[in-house]
Design an enzyme around this catalytic site. Structure first.
Site, PDB file in Angstrom:
ATOM      1  N   SER A 362       2.541   3.669  30.915  1.00 16.49           N
ATOM      2  CA  SER A 362       2.635   2.726  32.028  1.00 16.49           C
ATOM      3  C   SER A 362       2.315   1.350  31.479  1.00 16.49           C
ATOM      4  O   SER A 362       1.218   1.123  30.970  1.00 16.49           O
ATOM      5  CB  SER A 362       1.655   3.088  33.152  1.00 16.49           C
ATOM      6  OG  SER A 362       1.631   2.064  34.126  1.00 16.49           O
ATOM      7  N   ARG A 363       3.269   0.429  31.561  1.00 14.67           N
ATOM      8  CA  ARG A 363       3.065  -0.901  30.964  1.00 14.67           C
ATOM      9  C   ARG A 363       2.209  -1.795  31.846  1.00 14.67           C
ATOM     10  O   ARG A 363       1.851  -2.890  31.436  1.00 14.67           O
ATOM     11  CB  ARG A 363       4.421  -1.544  30.667  1.00 14.67           C
ATOM     12  CG  ARG A 363       5.199  -0.755  29.614  1.00 14.67           C
ATOM     13  CD  ARG A 363       6.463  -1.461  29.146  1.00 14.67           C
ATOM     14  NE  ARG A 363       7.159  -0.606  28.203  1.00 14.67           N
ATOM     15  CZ  ARG A 363       8.169   0.193  28.520  1.00 14.67           C
ATOM     16  NH1 ARG A 363       8.597   0.235  29.761  1.00 14.67           N
ATOM     17  NH2 ARG A 363       8.748   0.951  27.626  1.00 14.67           N
TER      18      ARG A 363
END
Length: 423
Positions: A362-363
């Site tokens: 998850s950025r």
């Protein structure tokens, strides 16, 4: 026939594509009206003719039929009455219920909000799944890809995330693209059983007095099944996005699921080849990246000046034999803010949800996590990654030292804790 200063003639028709002559000023994306009332949309502009996709059965249209410009772009009806309903890609009810009164129309194609119109993603969108909320947190306004082979639980994760929004003031939109009608019907039944799509029934208590129920209606299902024409499958995600934008611009939080964009790309490829566009890699047209980028870029957390609403997207992509380096998966991975990769081997070993810790990311990360959750799960992902590495390294070895055995036992315990049944 619609009133227009420009009327053309159908030159040829077949497979849901009409080639029209005489519409010299037609615009890309404009709606055309045929003399039998069927609508089409301009998708190809040539020197002396126009390529048009049809949204209905074209049996009554033949060469020589008249067609007129409307001057309008494709739009879809929107409004609160759509909550709890199942509609097609044009916003028409297909659940056997009454006609749906609309509060207005929104164009299916809309420019994405600019940088100034957005704010940072910092509010959690809890899925209710420990393995995702702990290691790959999703924020409101984020785009998190769910990717994996068929039958690995991709739709189940999206469905659980939708069910977890009950009572949290979040509107959910589920877009089914190229699915079997029976699969969509089963999903709708699951939502109804769990009060996500209850119809609000008005009960008459006494003469002259009405009592309305407080139903938990927060889900819209947009369906373009495998039996629908490619043009409906092409426009379905944009129609669902327009319905979600209606709530986002009212300051609401929305979760939208695109299931799945692999079939969307296939429908667009079929449509483009019938329009005689030049094929590129794997026969997809050259603008297949733009097809999905202009859809997913519309997800955002709007600035407080614009109401502070958000649209969180969970696009789903199907891989072949776990190949995340294929054309469409890599395109969408580069557009989204992270991916949850579901591994077949884990799924068949009973680890569900079958999240691969190494390839998932998850950025937005900790920005969309509460401090307590971040502190409690800080080293979880690293511990699991070490366990998976050690498990592969030691599977052929019988002589293990005590420390290695303890680490393996600890990793197995973590994997067991992350196992979770369906909502």
């Amino acid at each position: 026939l619609a009133k227009s200063s420009e009327v053309g003639t159908v030159k040829s028709i077949g497979d849901g594509i009409a080639v029209v002559e005489g519409l010299e000023h037609a615009a890309y994306g404009e709606i055309l009206m045929f003399d039998n009332g069927i609508k089409g949309m301009v998708q190809d502009l040539r020197r002396n003719e126009t390529g048009c996709i049809l949204f209905d059965n074209a049996d009554d249209i033949s060469a020589g039929s008249k067609v007129a410009r409307t001057g309008k772009t494709a739009g879809v009806p929107v409004g609160d009455a759509f909550l709890g309903r199942v509609v097609d890609a044009l916003g028409r009810p297909i659940d056997g219920g009454d006609a749906i009164p609309a509060d207005g129309y929104r164009p299916v194609e809309e420019p994405a909000p600019g940088i100034i119109d957005r704010q940072s993603v910092d509010t959690p969108m809890e899925t209710g799944l420990l393995s995702i909320d702990a290691m790959f947190p999703i924020g409101r306004g984020q785009r998190e890809l769910i990717i994996g082979d068929r039958q690995t639980g991709k739709t189940a994760i999206a469905l659980d995330a939708m069910l977890n929004q009950k009572g949290k003031n979040v509107i959910c939109v589920y877009v089914a693209i190229g699915q079997k009608a029976s699969s969509v019907a089963q999903l709708v039944e699951n939502l109804r059983k769990r009060d996500a799509m209850d119809y609000c029934v008005v009960v008459s208590a006494t003469a002259g007095e009405t009592l309305s129920c407080d139903a938990m209606q927060y889900t819209i299902v947009v369906s373009a099944t495998a039996s629908d024409v490619a043009s409906l499958q092409y426009i379905a995600p944009y129609a669902g996005c327009a319905m979600a934008e209606y709530y986002m611009h009212k300051g609401r939080d929305v979760l939208i699921v695109y299931d799945d964009l692999s079939k969307h790309a296939i429908a667009y490829r079929a449509m483009s080849l019938l329009l005689e566009r030049a094929p590129g890699r794997e026969a997809y047209p050259g603008d297949v990246f733009y097809l999905h980028s202009r859809l997913l870029e519309r997800s955002a957390h709007l600035s407080d000046k614009l109401g502070g609403g958000s649209m969180t997207a969970l696009p789903i992509v199907e891989t072949q034999a776990g190949d995340v380096s294929a054309y469409i998966p890599t395109n969408i991975i580069s557009i989204t803010d992270g991916q949850i990769f579901l591994e077949s081997d884990l799924f068949f070993a009973g680890q569900r949800p079958a999240v691969n810790v190494g390839l998932s990311v998850s950025r937005v990360g900790g920005a969309a996590q509460t401090k307590a959750t971040k502190k409690a799960t800080g080293s979880l992902r690293l511990d699991l990654a070490q366990y998976r590495e050690m498990e592969v390294f030691t599977q052929f070895s019988s002589d293990l030292d005590e420390e290695t055995k303890n680490q393996l036992a600890y990793g197995q315990s973590l994997m067991y804790i992350l196992r979770q049944g369906r909502s």
